[in-house]
Structures are given as C-alpha cells and as structure tokens.
Motif scaffolding. Structure first.
Motif, PDB file in Angstrom:
ATOM      1  N   LYS A 115      17.777  97.566 -27.116  1.00  0.00           N
ATOM      2  CA  LYS A 115      19.004  96.931 -26.629  1.00  0.00           C
ATOM      3  C   LYS A 115      18.958  95.422 -26.874  1.00  0.00           C
ATOM      4  CE  LYS A 115      19.877  98.132 -22.369  1.00  0.00           C
ATOM      5  NZ  LYS A 115      20.356  98.844 -21.142  1.00  0.00           N
ATOM      6  N   PHE A 149      19.251  94.857 -30.709  1.00  0.00           N
ATOM      7  CA  PHE A 149      20.594  95.040 -31.274  1.00  0.00           C
ATOM      8  C   PHE A 149      21.571  93.988 -30.755  1.00  0.00           C
ATOM      9  CE2 PHE A 149      24.639  96.835 -32.399  1.00  0.00           C
ATOM     10  CZ  PHE A 149      24.397  97.223 -33.701  1.00  0.00           C
ATOM     11  N   MET A 171      21.118  91.207 -32.996  1.00  0.00           N
ATOM     12  CA  MET A 171      21.739  91.554 -34.280  1.00  0.00           C
ATOM     13  C   MET A 171      23.255  91.337 -34.226  1.00  0.00           C
ATOM     14  SD  MET A 171      19.575  94.953 -35.415  1.00  0.00           S
ATOM     15  CE  MET A 171      20.454  95.254 -36.967  1.00  0.00           C
ATOM     16  N   SER A 172      23.865  91.689 -33.113  1.00  0.00           N
ATOM     17  CA  SER A 172      25.323  91.529 -32.978  1.00  0.00           C
ATOM     18  C   SER A 172      25.706  90.057 -33.062  1.00  0.00           C
ATOM     19  CB  SER A 172      25.810  92.099 -31.648  1.00  0.00           C
ATOM     20  OG  SER A 172      25.493  93.456 -31.563  1.00  0.00           O
ATOM     21  N   ALA A 188      25.330  88.966 -36.539  1.00  0.00           N
ATOM     22  CA  ALA A 188      26.407  89.511 -37.382  1.00  0.00           C
ATOM     23  C   ALA A 188      27.643  88.610 -37.355  1.00  0.00           C
ATOM     24  CB  ALA A 188      26.777  90.922 -36.922  1.00  0.00           C
ATOM     25  N   CYS A 214      26.939  85.623 -39.464  1.00  0.00           N
ATOM     26  CA  CYS A 214      27.004  85.970 -40.893  1.00  0.00           C
ATOM     27  C   CYS A 214      28.444  85.960 -41.389  1.00  0.00           C
ATOM     28  CB  CYS A 214      26.417  87.361 -41.143  1.00  0.00           C
ATOM     29  SG  CYS A 214      24.668  87.482 -40.786  1.00  0.00           S
ATOM     30  N   GLU A 215      29.323  86.531 -40.580  1.00  0.00           N
ATOM     31  CA  GLU A 215      30.734  86.546 -40.971  1.00  0.00           C
ATOM     32  C   GLU A 215      31.274  85.129 -41.037  1.00  0.00           C
ATOM     33  OE1 GLU A 215      31.426  89.535 -42.574  1.00  0.00           O
ATOM     34  OE2 GLU A 215      33.410  89.164 -41.724  1.00  0.00           O
TER      35      GLU A 215
END
Lengths: 97, 97
Positions: A36, A39, A42-43, A46, A49-50
């Motif tokens: 948890k 991730f 990671m969220s 993310a 990254c965008e």
C-alpha cells in the motif's frame, strides 16, 4: 534534448546517492513498509510523470519499486531524466518522514 | 495452498486467452492508449490485490503493462493466482468498453 556525457551523469549522480548509471539509463530501487505504501508513492510519482510528460520504466513486487529512467528519443540520459529523478526522490523522502 | 500441475494450469488458461504460462508463473501484457489509462487500470488492480492479499510482479513502460503472477510461498502457480488473473481481466476488459 542533448544526451549527457558519462562524466556529466556521474557528476549529477553525486546529488542522487540512491541512483546508479548503467545500461544507458539511471536506476534506483526503493523499499517501503508494504504494498500500500509502495503503490501510494507510485501514484504520486505517476502524477509527476504526467506533469513532466516523461515516464519511467518501473517494476513493482509487493513493497519494492525499481525505477529506470532514460530519454528514449535521445537514446541516452538527458537533463529531463534528472528532473524526474529529483521529483521521485522528493516524493519518496517525504514518505519516509 | 497446493500448486497446480502444468495440465491444470493449461486447462485454466483456456479461459484466459491473453495469459501464458512459463518460468513457473502466469504472464500477460496489456496495451492502453496512453500512460494515464494504463496507470488508472493499475490503480484499480492495486485495490484488488490488497483485497485478495495477493500481489503481482508487474512492469510498466508508458502505455504497456506486463504482469506476472505466481504464489511465492508455494513456489508455483495456485488457484489464488488465477483468481487475481480473472480480477485483472475484468478490470482491463471494463476499460476497453
């Protein structure tokens, strides 16, 4: 965007002790308490990254996250890769506080 | 949890045409329109993994997601792996609608 020389890369890595340069990319591995937490990081990565329009090659197994960053278009490592690496470091360090 | 035999695995894979069995695990690769769609699917899969308390070995590069599932404790493929694979299929198929 110009690729960096190996010297330029090694110099920049001094400020990123968890990262290594090999196989024409920069790499890091992070360990979290559990899936948890991993991730969740990671969220947040993310979204970054965008925002930067730059995306890593990353692998997750339970609480471990391995990240490789290179600039495919330039066929090497560029400043863009270090920008993303620093953004990832900021996220991961914040989680560790 | 008992590991499945190769025959049992191949039989179960008939219902999962996108998945293959090799290296003592089941594997699939999914392609999305872009990173955002791919990571959205990953987020939904992550919740499912937590619910099932079973986690894949997965790699993402931009719009491509590669997933490998095995039961580390059992050192092979078990029913638990197929449960997660079907849950992942349901999420990915929903996204394709």
């Amino acid at each position: 965007m110009n690729t960096l020389t190996e010297n330029e890369i090694e110099q920049r890595l001094l400020r990123l002790p968890e990262w290594d340069y090999f196989d024409n990319a920069i790499h890091a591995e992070f360990e979290f308490d559990n899936f948890k937490d991993c991730f969740s990081a990671m969220s947040r990565i993310a979204f970054e990254c965008e925002a930067l329009n730059h995306h890593p090659d990353w692998t997750n197994v339970y609480n471990v996250l391995k990240i490789s960053i290179s600039t495919h278009d330039a066929n090497g490592v560029t400043e863009k890769d270090f920008k993303l690496a620093h953004a990832i470091e900021a996220i991961v360090e914040e989680d560790e506080e």
